[in-house]
Design a protein around this motif. Structure first.
Motif, short mmCIF file in Angstrom:
data_model
loop_
_atom_site.label_atom_id
_atom_site.label_comp_id
_atom_site.label_asym_id
_atom_site.label_seq_id
_atom_site.Cartn_x
_atom_site.Cartn_y
_atom_site.Cartn_z
N GLY A 35 0.81 -1.21 0.00
CA GLY A 35 0.00 0.00 0.00
C GLY A 35 0.84 1.26 0.00
O GLY A 35 0.49 2.26 0.60
N TRP A 126 4.89 -10.48 -4.88
CA TRP A 126 5.29 -9.44 -5.85
C TRP A 126 6.33 -8.55 -5.19
O TRP A 126 6.19 -8.16 -4.03
CB TRP A 126 4.09 -8.60 -6.25
CG TRP A 126 3.20 -9.27 -7.24
CD1 TRP A 126 2.10 -10.03 -6.98
CD2 TRP A 126 3.34 -9.24 -8.67
NE1 TRP A 126 1.54 -10.47 -8.15
CE2 TRP A 126 2.28 -10.01 -9.21
CE3 TRP A 126 4.25 -8.65 -9.55
CZ2 TRP A 126 2.11 -10.21 -10.58
CZ3 TRP A 126 4.07 -8.84 -10.91
CH2 TRP A 126 3.02 -9.61 -11.42
N VAL A 146 9.09 -15.58 -11.89
CA VAL A 146 8.30 -16.15 -12.99
C VAL A 146 7.70 -15.08 -13.90
O VAL A 146 7.32 -15.36 -15.03
CB VAL A 146 7.18 -17.09 -12.46
CG1 VAL A 146 7.77 -18.36 -11.88
CG2 VAL A 146 6.28 -16.39 -11.46
N VAL A 147 7.58 -13.86 -13.40
CA VAL A 147 7.10 -12.75 -14.24
C VAL A 147 8.01 -11.56 -14.01
O VAL A 147 8.32 -11.23 -12.86
CB VAL A 147 5.64 -12.34 -13.89
CG1 VAL A 147 5.22 -11.12 -14.69
CG2 VAL A 147 4.67 -13.49 -14.12
N ARG A 148 8.46 -10.94 -15.10
CA ARG A 148 9.26 -9.72 -15.00
C ARG A 148 8.57 -8.66 -15.86
O ARG A 148 8.65 -8.70 -17.09
CB ARG A 148 10.69 -9.95 -15.48
CG ARG A 148 11.56 -8.69 -15.43
CD ARG A 148 12.98 -8.97 -15.92
NE ARG A 148 13.73 -9.80 -15.00
CZ ARG A 148 14.42 -9.36 -13.97
NH1 ARG A 148 14.48 -8.07 -13.71
NH2 ARG A 148 15.08 -10.20 -13.19
N GLU A 149 7.83 -7.77 -15.21
CA GLU A 149 7.17 -6.69 -15.94
C GLU A 149 8.17 -5.54 -16.05
O GLU A 149 8.53 -4.93 -15.04
CB GLU A 149 5.92 -6.23 -15.18
CG GLU A 149 4.83 -7.29 -15.15
CD GLU A 149 3.66 -6.89 -14.28
OE1 GLU A 149 2.59 -7.48 -14.44
OE2 GLU A 149 3.80 -5.99 -13.44
N ARG A 150 8.59 -5.29 -17.29
CA ARG A 150 9.68 -4.34 -17.49
C ARG A 150 9.31 -2.92 -17.05
O ARG A 150 8.26 -2.41 -17.42
CB ARG A 150 10.08 -4.33 -18.96
CG ARG A 150 10.67 -5.64 -19.43
CD ARG A 150 10.78 -5.68 -20.92
NE ARG A 150 9.48 -5.52 -21.55
CZ ARG A 150 9.30 -5.10 -22.79
NH1 ARG A 150 10.32 -4.74 -23.54
NH2 ARG A 150 8.09 -5.00 -23.30
N GLU A 151 10.19 -2.33 -16.25
CA GLU A 151 10.07 -0.91 -15.85
C GLU A 151 8.70 -0.55 -15.29
O GLU A 151 8.21 0.56 -15.46
CB GLU A 151 10.42 -0.01 -17.05
CG GLU A 151 11.82 -0.28 -17.58
CD GLU A 151 12.23 0.60 -18.75
OE1 GLU A 151 11.47 1.53 -19.10
OE2 GLU A 151 13.32 0.37 -19.29
N ALA A 152 8.06 -1.51 -14.63
CA ALA A 152 6.68 -1.30 -14.17
C ALA A 152 6.60 -0.41 -12.93
O ALA A 152 5.51 -0.01 -12.52
CB ALA A 152 6.02 -2.64 -13.89
N ARG A 153 7.73 -0.12 -12.29
CA ARG A 153 7.73 0.77 -11.12
C ARG A 153 8.81 1.82 -11.32
O ARG A 153 9.77 1.62 -12.06
CB ARG A 153 8.00 -0.01 -9.84
CG ARG A 153 7.01 -1.12 -9.54
CD ARG A 153 5.66 -0.57 -9.04
NE ARG A 153 4.71 -1.64 -8.87
CZ ARG A 153 3.79 -1.97 -9.78
NH1 ARG A 153 3.71 -1.29 -10.91
NH2 ARG A 153 2.96 -2.96 -9.56
N PHE A 154 8.67 2.94 -10.62
CA PHE A 154 9.68 4.00 -10.64
C PHE A 154 10.03 4.29 -9.19
O PHE A 154 9.21 4.81 -8.44
CB PHE A 154 9.14 5.23 -11.34
CG PHE A 154 10.19 6.24 -11.66
CD1 PHE A 154 11.08 6.03 -12.72
CD2 PHE A 154 10.31 7.40 -10.92
CE1 PHE A 154 12.06 6.97 -13.02
CE2 PHE A 154 11.29 8.35 -11.20
CZ PHE A 154 12.16 8.12 -12.26
N TYR A 159 13.98 3.38 -13.05
CA TYR A 159 13.01 2.37 -13.44
C TYR A 159 13.34 1.08 -12.71
O TYR A 159 14.51 0.75 -12.50
CB TYR A 159 13.09 2.09 -14.95
CG TYR A 159 12.67 3.25 -15.79
CD1 TYR A 159 11.39 3.78 -15.69
CD2 TYR A 159 13.55 3.82 -16.71
CE1 TYR A 159 11.01 4.84 -16.47
CE2 TYR A 159 13.17 4.89 -17.51
CZ TYR A 159 11.89 5.39 -17.38
OH TYR A 159 11.51 6.44 -18.16
N MET A 164 7.19 -10.99 -10.19
CA MET A 164 6.39 -11.95 -9.46
C MET A 164 7.27 -13.18 -9.25
O MET A 164 7.93 -13.65 -10.17
CB MET A 164 5.15 -12.36 -10.26
CG MET A 164 4.27 -13.34 -9.49
SD MET A 164 2.99 -14.05 -10.54
CE MET A 164 2.06 -14.94 -9.32
N ASP A 166 7.29 -17.13 -7.49
CA ASP A 166 6.40 -18.12 -6.89
C ASP A 166 7.11 -19.44 -6.59
O ASP A 166 8.24 -19.67 -7.03
CB ASP A 166 5.11 -18.31 -7.71
CG ASP A 166 5.29 -19.07 -9.01
OD1 ASP A 166 6.34 -19.69 -9.21
OD2 ASP A 166 4.35 -19.06 -9.84
#
Lengths: 191, 191
Positions: A35, A126, A146-154, A159, A164, A166
């Protein structure tokens, strides 16, 4: 929620007086407590209200992480999605408690609860590539990215990839040298 | 002056009124020889895709999905007909919104899905701060996987054991597209 008792910490239900400290964790961006908001403006009252309504539902749980000296070090939670076979967990501990093995033991205790007592198939979490401590700890415990969301956070002016991680039921049992007593469920590779 | 560019010659977005909700209910309850009810359940985060729904239940599901202020589901119209649904969620982080498209089986292979996705990508990159757009497709939907890859999304990984279908666990595949990739594809006329 029953207490989950480890060697150096105990996971116990949250008490009203814990929320002052929990709010301070949520306001410390280093702890990446669930949060994250900017500006971090959590109060004890607001945190208590948010968390009570979040966890006062089926298929969710939260514990305080308490040291053997009786000091509150953080909290750990799980949310089932979907019920009965997969959960996502989250953890935050105060910076002054880092490096003492508390988070590692808390995660091991919650995984034991989820896999061995609840019979779940998959536990995930996550985090971000920015949070090297979390990634390292999760990998040490047997989680895989298992999941790499590119540049999804700053974060921190950079970046950062959303990750994710698991662990499947059989991986948990194999890595800990345990025998799974649960009858085998569905096979994998649906269609 | 055109206030926004979320329109195209092929498709339009409209709010869902009672007539569309009744049509959705019909699809959910009667298109049992297709995977539509499964796809709809994905969109509505419903855990029992085989359950026939009353109009009131369909309405309640759509209201539930739209409770968050930056999350929306709406009708896709083409040639004056209601052909499917679009979904946009930036409630967790506007930096990395999630999109989804669902075209009724009888209206597929007409380019409506691609045009809808194009408008949703423009909504994310040209009408909000998005840096990366994400979507997920379950392993059992190869046509859906081929569709998002044809749009230019890159595979980000898979959440293992995400659900059960036909007696087997399946994975949920994650995809992402960066702003720079969107701009390049747009400059080539591909989006």
């Amino acid at each position: 929620m029953d207490n989950l008792i480890g060697k150096i910490i105990t996971l116990r239900p949250l008490r009203d007086e814990d929320f002052e400290y929990i709010a301070s964790l949520k306001n410390d961006t280093r702890t990446q407590a669930r949060g994250l908001r900017l500006p971090p403006n959590f109060t004890a009252a607001r945190t208590m209200e948010d968390m009570r309504s979040t966890y006062d539902r089926p298929n969710r749980g939260v514990w305080a992480i308490e040291t053997k000296a009786g000091k509150l070090a953080g909290f750990i939670d799980y949310v089932e999605d979907p019920p009965r076979f997969a959960v996502s967990i989250g953890i935050a501990t105060g910076v002054e408690h880092w490096g003492k093995g508390y988070a590692e033991e808390a995660m091991e205790l919650i995984m034991r609860f989820l896999f061995e007592e609840r019979g779940l198939q998959s536990v995930s979490l996550w985090t971000t590539s920015w949070n090297e401590r979390m990634v390292g700890l999760a990998q040490k415990l047997g989680f895989k990215i298992v999941v790499r969301e590119r540049e999804a956070r700053f974060l921190d002016g950079e970046y950062s990839d959303g990750l994710m991680m698991d662990m499947l039921r059989e991986e948990y049992y194999a890595s800990r040298g345990l025998k799974d007593e649960l009858p085998s469920g569905p096979s994998t590779g649906g269609r | 002056m055109q206030l926004h560019n979320l329109h195209s010659e092929l498709v339009e977005f409209h709010a869902l009124d009672d007539a569309q909700l009744a049509e959705i209910q019909k699809h959910q309850n009667q298109d049992t020889n297709t995977d539509l009810s499964l796809e709809m359940s994905e969109l509505l985060e419903s855990e029992l895709p085989w359950v026939p729904l009353s109009l009131g239940q369909v309405k309640a599901k759509f209201e539930e999905v739209q409770k968050e202020s930056r999350r929306a589901v709406f009708g896709v119209w083409a040639k004056n007909r209601f052909v499917g649904l679009g979904y946009f969620a930036a409630d967790w982080d506007p930096w990395s919104p999630i999109i989804a498209v669902l075209i009724w089986p009888a209206h597929r292979r007409n380019g409506f899905g691609k045009e809808t996705a194009k408008l949703l990508l423009r909504a994310a990159f040209e009408h909000s701060i998005a840096h990366v757009v994400e979507c997920t497709v379950p392993e059992w939907n190869p046509a859906g996987i081929a569709f998002v890859e044809s749009l230019g999304f890159k595979r980000a990984g898979a959440a293992r054991r995400s659900g059960v279908i036909d007696g087997k666990f399946y994975d949920r595949l994650f995809f992402d597209m960066l702003r720079s990739e969107f701009e390049e594809l747009k400059s080539k006329g591909q989006l």
